[in-house]
Design an enzyme around this catalytic site. Sequence first.
Site, PDB file in Angstrom:
ATOM      1  N   MET A   1       0.817  -1.218   0.000  1.00 45.66           N
ATOM      2  CA  MET A   1       0.000   0.000   0.000  1.00 45.66           C
ATOM      3  C   MET A   1       0.853   1.271   0.000  1.00 45.66           C
ATOM      4  O   MET A   1       2.034   1.250   0.332  1.00 45.66           O
ATOM      5  CB  MET A   1      -0.918   0.008   1.224  1.00 45.66           C
ATOM      6  CG  MET A   1      -1.930  -1.130   1.258  1.00 45.66           C
ATOM      7  SD  MET A   1      -2.945  -1.129   2.750  1.00 45.66           S
ATOM      8  CE  MET A   1      -3.946   0.351   2.515  1.00 45.66           C
ATOM      9  N   HIS A   2       0.209   2.375  -0.376  1.00 50.32           N
ATOM     10  CA  HIS A   2       0.702   3.743  -0.174  1.00 50.32           C
ATOM     11  C   HIS A   2       1.860   4.192  -1.071  1.00 50.32           C
ATOM     12  O   HIS A   2       2.189   5.369  -1.100  1.00 50.32           O
ATOM     13  CB  HIS A   2       1.129   3.973   1.284  1.00 50.32           C
ATOM     14  CG  HIS A   2       0.201   3.426   2.314  1.00 50.32           C
ATOM     15  ND1 HIS A   2      -1.141   3.762   2.354  1.00 50.32           N
ATOM     16  CD2 HIS A   2       0.398   2.561   3.345  1.00 50.32           C
ATOM     17  CE1 HIS A   2      -1.713   3.128   3.368  1.00 50.32           C
ATOM     18  NE2 HIS A   2      -0.802   2.391   3.978  1.00 50.32           N
TER      19      HIS A   2
ATOM     20  N   ASP B   1      -2.888  -4.904  -0.086  1.00 50.28           N
ATOM     21  CA  ASP B   1      -2.456  -6.191   0.469  1.00 50.28           C
ATOM     22  C   ASP B   1      -3.209  -6.588   1.728  1.00 50.28           C
ATOM     23  O   ASP B   1      -3.569  -7.759   1.901  1.00 50.28           O
ATOM     24  CB  ASP B   1      -0.944  -6.217   0.697  1.00 50.28           C
ATOM     25  CG  ASP B   1      -0.425  -5.091   1.577  1.00 50.28           C
ATOM     26  OD1 ASP B   1      -1.242  -4.276   2.075  1.00 50.28           O
ATOM     27  OD2 ASP B   1       0.799  -5.008   1.772  1.00 50.28           O
TER      28      ASP B   1
END
Length: 500
Positions: free
Chosen positions: A82-83, A239
Site C-alpha cells: 500500500m501507499h 495487500d
Amino acid sequence: MDKYVLGIDLGTSAVKIILVNQSGKIVSEAYHEYPLIQSQSGFSEQNPEDWISAVYSGIQTVLKKVTIKPEAIEGLSFSGQMHGLVLLDTVNTVLRPAILWNDTRTTKQSQEILQKMRDFISITKNKPLEGFTLPKILWVKENEPETFAKVKTILLPKDYVRFRMTGVLNIDYSDAAGTVMMDVEKHQWSHAICDLFGIPMNILPPLINASDEVGTITKETAVLTGLSPKVRVFAGGADNACGAIGAGIINENEAMCSIGTSGIILTYEKGMRDYHGDIHFFNHALNNAYYSMGVTLSAGYSLSWFKRNFGKTLTMEEFVTLAEKSPVGANRLLFTPYLIGERTPYADSNIRGSFIGLDAMQTEGDFIRAVLEGIVFSLKDILSVYMCYQKSIETIVSIGGGAKSKLWLQMQADIFNRRIITLKTENGPSYGAAMIAAVGLHWFNNFKECFDQFIQVGDIYFPQKENVDKYNEYYGLYQEVYKDTRSLSEKLLEIERIPR
C-alpha cells in the site's frame, strides 16, 4: 478442461505468484525478489521496472512447473503493497523511483496537512501518517518541483504493474483509500483535499472496484509471460484487504491477527464507523464494505532481531521452543517491541523498546518468551482501542509467523482472551487476489460461496482462565511502560543529534 486463476501479490521485498484451481488448491507458485533503494536515512524506494521483471519471470516460473495449456488460466488479479507513489509523465514513463510505504522522509508534510486542514480525518478517516501517499506527493512537489511539473498520472505499485500488463490506468477503492486523498464515505477523490494542497484532479486515475474487470492482457504481455492474450484481468486490492479475503474475514465480530515483520489486527466493517483516526479505516476490496486495522511496527521483526543477535546457531523453531521452559509472564520480565517506533495506539516514531524487570535468575527462555508476549501485548493494545469504541470481536484468525507455533497461538488466545483459529492452507494476500479473480470470473456468485470452497479451518485454541487472569495483571503493567519510557527514549535520541 480444468480452469485456473493467478493471484499476484506485489510485496515490499518480492512478488509472490500462485496458480489456483477451481477447488482452491494451489498447484504452482513462485517467489521473485527485487532490491530496495535506500540512498539516505529515512528513504525507501524501488525501481518499478524491477517489479515488472519479477512479475513476468514469476509467471514464467509458475507455468514451467505445471503441464497445462495457457488457455486454462482464465483470469488473474493483484494484491499490492500500500501507499507507494509511482509518478508517470504524459507518455506514461516513470519519472522517478517509487517512494514506498516505509519511507519516513515526510514528517514535515504530514504535520502540515493537519495544521492546514482541520477536517482532514473526517474526510479520509485516517491521520496523514508519513507512510501514506499524500505526504509523499507534497514532498515531491516541494523538493522536486521540476519532476512534479511533468506528472500526468499517479499510481500505486500494483496498479502500475496492472497498467503495464493491460495498458489500462485505474486504481481500486481499497488502495485509493490508503492515499488519504479520497473521501472514504462518498467513494470519490476529495476535491477539498486536492484543491487545498494544489494537486490537479486530472492526475488521479479512475476509481474502480477490486473485482471489476479491466480488460485482457496485451499481446506483448502474453509473449513475455507465456499467458494467453485472452486471460481476463481484475483490478485487485491493497495487500491488507486481500489478506483479509484470503483469511475469510467476512463478519464484523471476526478479526485477523497477522504477525509478519509488522503486526496487524484487522476486522471487517459492514458500514461506516468513525474511529477518529485512532484506527485505520479503509474501503475494502469487497464491494461496498470497509475494513479497519491497527498496526504494531515491530512484531515479527522484534523476534527476528532477537534471534539474529542471540540465537544465530538455532533454527527459528528451535529458538521459539526454548520459550516453553519459561512460565506465563516470563519470570517477571516485560518486553516492549518498539524497536523502530510504534503506530497503534501511539503513533510515535521516537519511542524505543525495552526490557523491564531484568533479574539475575532469568534465562534465555525467559527472554524469548518475554519477546513473544510483548509482541502479543502490543497487538492487544489494538484490541483495547476497538473496545473503547464498543467494537465487539469474538473470534480471531491468526496467520503469518504467529500461526506457526502452538505456544504462540495459545499465548494469543490467553492474552487476547479470544478464540484463536488457524487455517489449513494459508497464503495471505496472494490467495485473496486469486479469490478476487475467481469471483470476477463468476466461478462463484459471491465471496461467501468462494470462502466456503477455498478456506478450511485448521486448529482452534481457547483461552485458559488461569493464564488469562495472570496475563491481565502483566498487561496492566505493560501499558505503563510506554508513558514511563517515552521521555527517556526522546532524550536518548537527542543525545545522538547533539553535534560533538
